[in-house]
Design an enzyme around this catalytic site. Structure first.
Site, short mmCIF file in Angstrom:
data_model
loop_
_atom_site.label_atom_id
_atom_site.label_comp_id
_atom_site.label_asym_id
_atom_site.label_seq_id
_atom_site.Cartn_x
_atom_site.Cartn_y
_atom_site.Cartn_z
N HIS A 75 48.46 -0.46 49.73
CA HIS A 75 48.93 -0.29 51.10
C HIS A 75 47.87 0.41 51.96
CE1 HIS A 75 51.85 0.24 54.30
NE2 HIS A 75 51.70 1.54 54.27
N GLN A 77 44.61 0.43 51.46
CA GLN A 77 43.51 -0.50 51.66
C GLN A 77 43.86 -1.53 52.73
OE1 GLN A 77 40.91 1.35 50.02
NE2 GLN A 77 40.24 -0.75 50.10
N HIS A 79 45.96 -1.11 55.23
CA HIS A 79 45.90 -0.42 56.52
C HIS A 79 44.46 -0.31 57.01
CE1 HIS A 79 49.64 1.23 58.15
NE2 HIS A 79 50.11 1.17 56.92
#
Length: 103
Positions: A75, A77, A79
């Site tokens: 998650h 990464q 973002h």
């Protein structure tokens, strides 16, 4: 195990960068190009901080430290990659709006 503090730092910095990038588009749309550029600068600073956190993880792994891949890390990464893309596109939007307004 990857520190949750590092993961949450990546998420936070990336989220801030994305928000600044979207704000930059709004400023550019309204003709405030100086403020739009300030927002892009802020986004770039936040992305640099997120990238530093990511680099810590990469360097540790390169030195043999193995990490479990968690959904939270994926998650983070996601973002980061999305924030980088939005910043780049926001910069292009600013250029387009400037060209349209002949500035």
């Amino acid at each position: 195990m990857v520190s949750e503090m590092v993961i949450f730092s990546i998420i936070t910095y990336s989220g801030d960068a994305r928000s600044s990038s979207m704000e930059a588009i709004t400023y550019a749309k309204n003709g405030d190009f100086d403020k739009a550029r300030e927002c892009i600068e802020e986004a770039s600073k936040k992305l640099e901080l997120a990238h530093r956190e990511q680099t810590k993880l990469i360097q540790a792994e390169a030195q043999g430290e193995k990490h479990d891949i968690s959904l939270l890390l994926i998650h983070a990464q996601d973002h980061l990659m999305n924030a980088m893309t939005v910043r780049d596109l926001a910069d292009e939007f600013i250029n387009i709006y400037m060209k349209i307004s002949n500035k």
